[in-house]
Motif scaffolding. Sequence first.
Motif, PDB file in Angstrom:
ATOM      1  N   TRP A 212       0.815  -1.211   0.000  1.00 62.08           N
ATOM      2  CA  TRP A 212       0.000   0.000   0.000  1.00 62.08           C
ATOM      3  C   TRP A 212       0.851   1.265   0.000  1.00 62.08           C
ATOM      4  O   TRP A 212       0.462   2.276  -0.593  1.00 62.08           O
ATOM      5  N   VAL A 213       2.012   1.248   0.639  1.00 59.15           N
ATOM      6  CA  VAL A 213       2.846   2.447   0.722  1.00 59.15           C
ATOM      7  C   VAL A 213       3.680   2.643  -0.539  1.00 59.15           C
ATOM      8  O   VAL A 213       3.829   3.765  -1.047  1.00 59.15           O
ATOM      9  N   LYS A 219      -1.477   6.725  -4.165  1.00 63.94           N
ATOM     10  CA  LYS A 219      -0.624   7.004  -3.004  1.00 63.94           C
ATOM     11  C   LYS A 219      -1.391   7.738  -1.909  1.00 63.94           C
ATOM     12  O   LYS A 219      -1.123   7.541  -0.722  1.00 63.94           O
ATOM     13  N   LEU A 220      -2.316   8.604  -2.292  1.00 63.92           N
ATOM     14  CA  LEU A 220      -3.046   9.386  -1.298  1.00 63.92           C
ATOM     15  C   LEU A 220      -3.822   8.489  -0.346  1.00 63.92           C
ATOM     16  O   LEU A 220      -3.858   8.719   0.866  1.00 63.92           O
ATOM     17  N   ALA A 221      -4.434   7.467  -0.884  1.00 64.71           N
ATOM     18  CA  ALA A 221      -5.175   6.523  -0.044  1.00 64.71           C
ATOM     19  C   ALA A 221      -4.293   5.388   0.449  1.00 64.71           C
ATOM     20  O   ALA A 221      -4.560   4.799   1.503  1.00 64.71           O
ATOM     21  N   ILE A 223      -0.984   5.299   1.432  1.00 62.97           N
ATOM     22  CA  ILE A 223      -0.064   5.521   2.550  1.00 62.97           C
ATOM     23  C   ILE A 223      -0.761   5.373   3.906  1.00 62.97           C
ATOM     24  O   ILE A 223      -0.250   4.679   4.791  1.00 62.97           O
ATOM     25  N   PRO A 224      -1.936   5.977   4.134  1.00 62.03           N
ATOM     26  CA  PRO A 224      -2.602   5.753   5.428  1.00 62.03           C
ATOM     27  C   PRO A 224      -2.949   4.281   5.677  1.00 62.03           C
ATOM     28  O   PRO A 224      -2.777   3.780   6.788  1.00 62.03           O
ATOM     29  N   VAL A 225      -3.436   3.604   4.624  1.00 63.42           N
ATOM     30  CA  VAL A 225      -3.757   2.187   4.780  1.00 63.42           C
ATOM     31  C   VAL A 225      -2.494   1.391   5.086  1.00 63.42           C
ATOM     32  O   VAL A 225      -2.472   0.496   5.949  1.00 63.42           O
ATOM     33  N   MET A 227       0.220   2.450   6.536  1.00 61.73           N
ATOM     34  CA  MET A 227       0.690   2.723   7.897  1.00 61.73           C
ATOM     35  C   MET A 227      -0.116   1.931   8.919  1.00 61.73           C
ATOM     36  O   MET A 227       0.423   1.483   9.933  1.00 61.73           O
ATOM     37  N   LEU A 228      -1.411   1.755   8.663  1.00 61.44           N
ATOM     38  CA  LEU A 228      -2.218   0.930   9.566  1.00 61.44           C
ATOM     39  C   LEU A 228      -1.744  -0.518   9.551  1.00 61.44           C
ATOM     40  O   LEU A 228      -1.644  -1.161  10.607  1.00 61.44           O
TER      41      LEU A 228
END
Length: 266
Positions: A212-213, A219-221, A223-225, A227-228
């Motif tokens: 995901w990263v 990338k906008l969506a 990176i947060p996913v 990181m989780l």
Amino acid sequence: MSEAMGMLLAAEPDLPTIDDFLPRGILFQGTPFEINRIILIRIVATVLLLVVLGITAKRAKLIPGRWQGVVEMGIDFVRDSVVYQIMGEVRGKRYLPMISTLFFTIFVFNLCGIIPGMNMAATATVVMPLVFAVWVLIQYWITAVREKGLWGYIRDECFPKGVPWPVYILLAPIQLCELVLIRPASLTIRLFANMVSGHLLVATTLAFAQYWVIESANKLAGIPVGMLWFLFGLVLTLFEAFVAFLQAYVFAILSTVYISMSYPED
């Protein structure tokens, strides 16, 4: 358009598989002495454990420093909370070196699964847990033969007093199977399965985080996913450290119990 969609669908997380536990040989390929990644991890972990304990013993002082205190705390834990608690001090002194060796070796081997550069528990293949289990099997049979004699041990375990004789037809084979197969199999499978499942869980979460990263098209969506997933992987890594200790403790406890059961009842 269809080509772009195909590339997007092809970009998938590199998830762990069972092949991770069957790595190719690194040295001496095609010979009985072939060394692969897991065997190399075992060698490195064993050398490190021997070096650390050897240096600690060589530099031991009457008033221990911090490091010596940590090592002695671990030894005291195995002695007081495992061996002596189950077997008592008189019987336990004979088996304290063996149980301590099992506990520390399994603990360090398990920890290799979360050490960067290793990332694989040395007990994540069935061979190593089986070797430990067979060692325990040999020890409790030796103890039983020494204390009761071979027939006395088999008689007490397979033909307990107070049981109607027709029940022995079913009970005796089950008890004998437990002594020879079930006990070592339970030790082996419990340790092996926990280390394999732990590796797969941690590796899967980190694979999703990387996907995901780094590899996600959005990338906008992503990176947060990602990181989780990374935080989840970090939590599982800390949990694996606890499991590494817990499995070493359980193996040591059950080994001590099996040996203690080979002694005559008071």
